[in-house]
Design an enzyme around this catalytic site. Sequence first.
Site, PDB file in Angstrom:
ATOM      1  CG  ASN A  23      37.670  21.062 -28.005  1.00 55.54           C
ATOM      2  OD1 ASN A  23      38.602  21.862 -28.117  1.00 55.54           O
ATOM      3  ND2 ASN A  23      36.405  21.445 -27.977  1.00 55.54           N
ATOM      4  CB  CYS A 116      36.393  31.506 -26.594  1.00 52.58           C
ATOM      5  SG  CYS A 116      37.018  30.912 -28.164  1.00 52.58           S
ATOM      6  NE  ARG A 121      36.188  28.669 -21.043  1.00 56.44           N
ATOM      7  CZ  ARG A 121      36.544  28.227 -22.258  1.00 56.44           C
ATOM      8  NH1 ARG A 121      36.889  29.076 -23.190  1.00 56.44           N
ATOM      9  NH2 ARG A 121      36.565  26.931 -22.522  1.00 56.44           N
ATOM     10  N   PRO A 122      35.743  29.369 -14.518  1.00 57.32           N
ATOM     11  CG  PRO A 122      34.087  28.586 -13.074  1.00 57.32           C
ATOM     12  CD  PRO A 122      34.296  29.206 -14.426  1.00 57.32           C
ATOM     13  CB  ILE A 123      40.360  26.406 -12.668  1.00 59.62           C
ATOM     14  CG1 ILE A 123      40.991  27.414 -11.709  1.00 59.62           C
ATOM     15  CG2 ILE A 123      40.600  26.794 -14.093  1.00 59.62           C
ATOM     16  CD1 ILE A 123      42.476  27.178 -11.561  1.00 59.62           C
ATOM     17  CG  LEU A 125      33.996  22.027 -11.033  1.00 59.43           C
ATOM     18  CD1 LEU A 125      33.157  21.703 -12.262  1.00 59.43           C
ATOM     19  CD2 LEU A 125      33.327  21.455  -9.781  1.00 59.43           C
TER      20      LEU A 125
HETATM   21  N1  EPU Z   1      33.130  24.800 -14.798  1.00 61.36           N
HETATM   22  C1  EPU Z   1      33.167  25.204 -13.494  1.00 61.36           C
HETATM   23  N2  EPU Z   1      34.331  24.998 -12.806  1.00 61.36           N
HETATM   24  C2  EPU Z   1      35.423  24.395 -13.356  1.00 61.36           C
HETATM   25  C3  EPU Z   1      35.359  23.977 -14.693  1.00 61.36           C
HETATM   26  C4  EPU Z   1      34.190  24.186 -15.408  1.00 61.36           C
HETATM   27  O1  EPU Z   1      32.202  25.744 -12.963  1.00 61.36           O
HETATM   28  O2  EPU Z   1      36.431  24.228 -12.649  1.00 61.36           O
HETATM   29  C5  EPU Z   1      31.895  25.026 -15.559  1.00 61.36           C
HETATM   30  C6  EPU Z   1      32.101  26.024 -16.696  1.00 61.36           C
HETATM   31  O3  EPU Z   1      32.017  27.357 -16.221  1.00 61.36           O
HETATM   32  C7  EPU Z   1      31.000  25.650 -17.661  1.00 61.36           C
HETATM   33  C8  EPU Z   1      30.859  24.135 -17.473  1.00 61.36           C
HETATM   34  O4  EPU Z   1      31.504  23.824 -16.226  1.00 61.36           O
HETATM   35  O5  EPU Z   1      29.805  26.266 -17.278  1.00 61.36           O
HETATM   36  C9  EPU Z   1      31.501  23.300 -18.546  1.00 61.36           C
HETATM   37  O6  EPU Z   1      32.873  23.632 -18.694  1.00 61.36           O
HETATM   38  P1  EPU Z   1      33.946  22.564 -19.176  1.00 61.36           P
HETATM   39  O7  EPU Z   1      34.927  22.371 -18.076  1.00 61.36           O
HETATM   40  O8  EPU Z   1      33.234  21.388 -19.715  1.00 61.36           O
HETATM   41  O9  EPU Z   1      34.647  23.322 -20.377  1.00 61.36           O
HETATM   42  P2  EPU Z   1      36.165  23.293 -20.803  1.00 61.36           P
HETATM   43  O10 EPU Z   1      36.764  21.978 -20.515  1.00 61.36           O
HETATM   44  O11 EPU Z   1      36.847  24.506 -20.306  1.00 61.36           O
HETATM   45  C10 EPU Z   1      35.738  22.337 -23.210  1.00 61.36           C
HETATM   46  C11 EPU Z   1      36.010  22.771 -24.623  1.00 61.36           C
HETATM   47  C12 EPU Z   1      35.091  23.918 -25.003  1.00 61.36           C
HETATM   48  C13 EPU Z   1      33.632  23.463 -24.832  1.00 61.36           C
HETATM   49  C14 EPU Z   1      33.409  22.951 -23.393  1.00 61.36           C
HETATM   50  C15 EPU Z   1      32.021  22.369 -23.181  1.00 61.36           C
HETATM   51  C16 EPU Z   1      38.347  22.265 -24.871  1.00 61.36           C
HETATM   52  C17 EPU Z   1      39.739  22.764 -25.029  1.00 61.36           C
HETATM   53  N3  EPU Z   1      37.399  23.194 -24.728  1.00 61.36           N
HETATM   54  O12 EPU Z   1      36.019  23.469 -22.381  1.00 61.36           O
HETATM   55  O13 EPU Z   1      35.333  24.139 -26.395  1.00 61.36           O
HETATM   56  O14 EPU Z   1      32.768  24.555 -25.064  1.00 61.36           O
HETATM   57  O15 EPU Z   1      34.374  21.922 -23.087  1.00 61.36           O
HETATM   58  O16 EPU Z   1      31.788  21.328 -24.078  1.00 61.36           O
HETATM   59  O17 EPU Z   1      38.104  21.082 -24.913  1.00 61.36           O
HETATM   60  C18 EPU Z   1      35.443  25.412 -28.380  1.00 61.36           C
HETATM   61  O18 EPU Z   1      35.977  24.437 -28.925  1.00 61.36           O
HETATM   62  O19 EPU Z   1      35.045  26.430 -29.027  1.00 61.36           O
HETATM   63  C19 EPU Z   1      35.261  25.416 -26.933  1.00 61.36           C
HETATM   64  C20 EPU Z   1      35.003  26.505 -26.249  1.00 61.36           C
END
Ligand code: EPU
Length: 412
Positions: A23, A116, A121-123, A125
Amino acid sequence: MDKFVINGGKRLFGEIEVSGSKNAALALIFASLAIEGKTVLFGVPDIGDVRVALDMIKSLGANVELEGGRLEIDSTDLKYSPPDPALASKIRASTYLLGASLARFGSFELTTFGGCSFSSRPIDLHISAAEALGATMSESTLFAHHLHGGKISLAKSSVGTTVNSIIMATRATGTTEIYGFAKEPHVLTVISFFRAAGADISIESEKITVRPKPLHSLCFKVIGDMIEAGTYIVFALITGGAVNIKGVRTEELSSFLSIIREMGYTLNVGKSTVFALAEKAVANNDPICVNALPYPGFPTDLQPLIAPLLASSLGGTITDSVWQGRFGYLDALAKFGITSTRSGGSVLINRGIDRPASVDAPDLRGGAACIAAALSVRGVSEIYSTSIVFRGYEDIIEKLTSLGADIKLIQC
Ligand code: EPU
């Protein structure tokens, strides 16, 4: 199609060195697009997600060479093109193109982002952060003739949005303040990376401040993968073995290591090594409760791994406060005889894991949890959809084999 064939029930002994953090590497690959020059990264893992990320940045004109963990990216001459949905839908880190493209080209066409699918997984934010710096949305394209500094307040700790905010802020005009930011080690790595490239970024307990400065070429080392380290600790303990794991900043794993100690296992922890021994240092009959939280809490990405380890000892309860629905992997674990009961946002994992199984890897960490289960029980298990596991674990067959596991990749 191929499958892992694992003849389980063998104790793992020996030593492995973790690869560079998936990551962190993914974030840095996209962050390098903000720099009009060369970025050299060391310790980049050769895994599926990294290869997809490199294909994505090549399509924007970046020159890329990856050999033996050394990745050279030349982002001097780039040209915007909308993301290829076939690539973007493969990895979650494709969301970093939003920040990198707005920072570099002033526009970004939204697409279907992958990763995954264990939860929605919204965007939202990411989009709000871009808007706070002056981007506007028109027919699913974000535009920003120039990004300006601003105040970004994240309603929820989000790794991806924090990284995107930093990438955009480094090329905005004026100062940006980011509140409610994620503190995961890979986020802090992105800050160190930009500082090494000349950016002026300060961190206080509740605020990141980015004052843009010209960015220059740099060499940077990717941190060791704490999730891979945790995975191999589980592999060692669940097989009744003893493994020394090198190359991880162990302070980053503190909350995971606390749970392992609470389960009674013996750990010898140095600054960058963990020796995990299946011998119980203390007899513990208390129920174990794991709650996955943003850093420094227990990492959500190790939550699926702890489930088979709980089943192989005293059982326990798991809650995931980051990804509430991240329990789909339990259906695959059930085939190994692991029973669980869901209640509200938590699952109770019962004691017991008793048979080999044939399963599909449900997702990256769920796939690793199935490997843990297969390693622990006597008999031959098969795990299909291996590419899901190769997305995030470098040399997993070689590393496990060196520890004494009987695991093969078979074409079928
Ligand atoms: N969220 C929102 N809106 C957004 C973005 C996120 O509501 O616009 C919510 C998500 O739904 C979730 C929380 O915020 O409930 C955390 O999401 P985050 O944005 O931190 O996750 P991510 O950046 O999409 C990364 C890792 C994931 C890891 C998460 C949490 C990468 C490529 N992926 O995902 O890694 O689970 O942070 O630590 O860095 C993995 O490696 O298996 C993996 C899934």
